[in-house]
Design an enzyme around this catalytic site. Structure first.
Site, PDB file in Angstrom:
ATOM      1  CG  HIS A  41      51.373  51.170  -1.073  1.00 53.27           C
ATOM      2  ND1 HIS A  41      51.860  51.405   0.195  1.00 53.27           N
ATOM      3  CD2 HIS A  41      51.946  50.003  -1.491  1.00 53.27           C
ATOM      4  CE1 HIS A  41      52.709  50.428   0.521  1.00 53.27           C
ATOM      5  NE2 HIS A  41      52.764  49.564  -0.464  1.00 53.27           N
ATOM      6  CD  GLU A  76      57.204  49.312   1.511  1.00 50.69           C
ATOM      7  OE1 GLU A  76      56.143  49.974   1.381  1.00 50.69           O
ATOM      8  OE2 GLU A  76      57.235  48.059   1.552  1.00 50.69           O
ATOM      9  CG  HIS A 109      56.889  49.932  -2.699  1.00 44.87           C
ATOM     10  ND1 HIS A 109      57.370  48.681  -3.021  1.00 44.87           N
ATOM     11  CD2 HIS A 109      55.798  49.707  -1.919  1.00 44.87           C
ATOM     12  CE1 HIS A 109      56.594  47.755  -2.488  1.00 44.87           C
ATOM     13  NE2 HIS A 109      55.639  48.347  -1.804  1.00 44.87           N
TER      14      HIS A 109
END
Length: 348
Positions: free
Chosen positions: A102, A314, A176
């Protein structure tokens, strides 16, 4: 409505913005572009927050598992935290074992965004923007990013991502949000029903990096082509489920990359009647079943979050795409514009 949410250690003020339209109420932070809460009505018209989050900025800074955050520069994992582009190897920030997750140790989820509210016809929303300098977390190129959160008159939450660069780089932006359609304080989502328009998924190794295979979901716990509960197959003795301690995989959406958002997922809570429908331009969707919520985090409403108390959906390009030539490309070059759209529609 703009309010002071708190201050960072260096004195930077963090604000919250509250939007309401079409029965949906959305609260967003300038820190991480975080969706702190998202309230929608049930079949009786009773509104509850269906997104996990904290009540203070200190809790987000201390160690949030990406609750509600904007993710970048690269959503999901990059194997060994490195990739080669145009014969040049780039070493990224490593924060997930040997891998980069991420965006690295300080990704977009931990940055302060410029926020500007807008009204456009019957829609309301926020423009969130920031410039990611060349070399941030190891990524090449100065990346200028604008993300638009829109609440439509129908109560849909639309997210439009846009980015440009001055040097070749890779980009994969996503959101997220941790969903629990019964309410963030209601416990397990294993009885939620999920349907995904995906005939294949990308199996992973023990480090949760895709092997490169596009495997058929037929005959496996990963088959959500017809709606079933999240918990129906989650305890099956499948090596992929053992790797991830549940579901934490990328589904290969049947539609592929599209110019306009197309419906790919439906989530339903039978108890409240709330539904979430997701449409996207992206080719993939990461379904994460909240496996690493461990009872050490307390939400803004005072509830302890435990394993399986929420799930994430996601929309994305595939994990580790910079190292997987057969996957859809995430390369962005000067003169090009990265664009991605995901629409969340709520109902009962």
């Amino acid at each position: 409505m703009k309010n002071l949410f708190g201050k960072l250690a260096d004195g930077t003020e963090i604000h919250s913005w509250s939007l309401e339209n079409g029965g949906t109420r959305l609260t967003v932070l300038s820190y991480g572009g975080i969706v702190q809460s998202l309230e929608i009505p049930d079949r009786e018209g009773r509104r509850k927050n269906v997104s996990l989050g904290f009540g203070t900025i200190e809790e987000y800074v201390a160690g949030s598992p990406y609750f509600g955050a904007l993710i970048g520069r690269y959503g999901n994992r990059v194997g060994e935290g490195r990739f080669t582009l145009d014969d040049q190897t780039h070493q990224l920030s490593v924060n997930d074992g040997a891998n980069s997750l991420h965006g690295g140790a300080r990704g977009f989820d931990q940055r302060v965004w410029d926020v500007e509210p807008f009204t456009r016809g019957s829609d309301v929303g926020l423009y969130l923007s920031r410039t990611s300098p060349d070399g941030e977390q190891g990524y090449p190129g100065t990346l200028r990013v604008r993300v638009t959160y829109t609440l439509t008159r129908d109560g849909d939450w639309r997210v439009d991502y846009e980015a440009t660069t001055d040097a070749a780089t890779v980009v994969n932006l996503t959101s997220h949000v941790y969903w629990n359609l019964a309410g963030e304080d209601s416990g397990s989502v294993l009885d939620h029903e999920l349907e995904l328009a995906a005939s294949r998924y990308t199996p992973v190794d023990a480090g949760l990096i895709p092997t490169g295979e596009l495997a058929e979901v037929a005959g496996t716990p990963f088959d959500f082509r017809r709606a079933k509960t999240v918990g129906e197959d989650i305890r099956v003795a499948d090596q992929q489920l053992l790797h991830a301690k549940g579901f934490d995989h990328n589904w290969v959406l049947d539609k592929g990359v599209t110019a306009r958002p197309e419906h790919v997922a439906t989530l339903r809570d039978p108890a409240s009647g709330r539904t979430l429908r997701i449409a996207t331009t992206e080719p993939g969707l990461q379904f994460y079943s909240g496996n690493f919520l461990d009872g050490t985090l307390v939400g803004g409403g005072g509830t302890v979050y435990r394993q399986g108390d929420a799930l994430c959906l996601e929309t994305q390009h595939f994990p580790d795409s910079p190292n997987q030539p057969s996957f859809p490309s995430t390369v962005l070059r000067p003169g090009g514009t990265y664009r991605s759209t995901t629409v969340h529609s709520f109902g009962t």
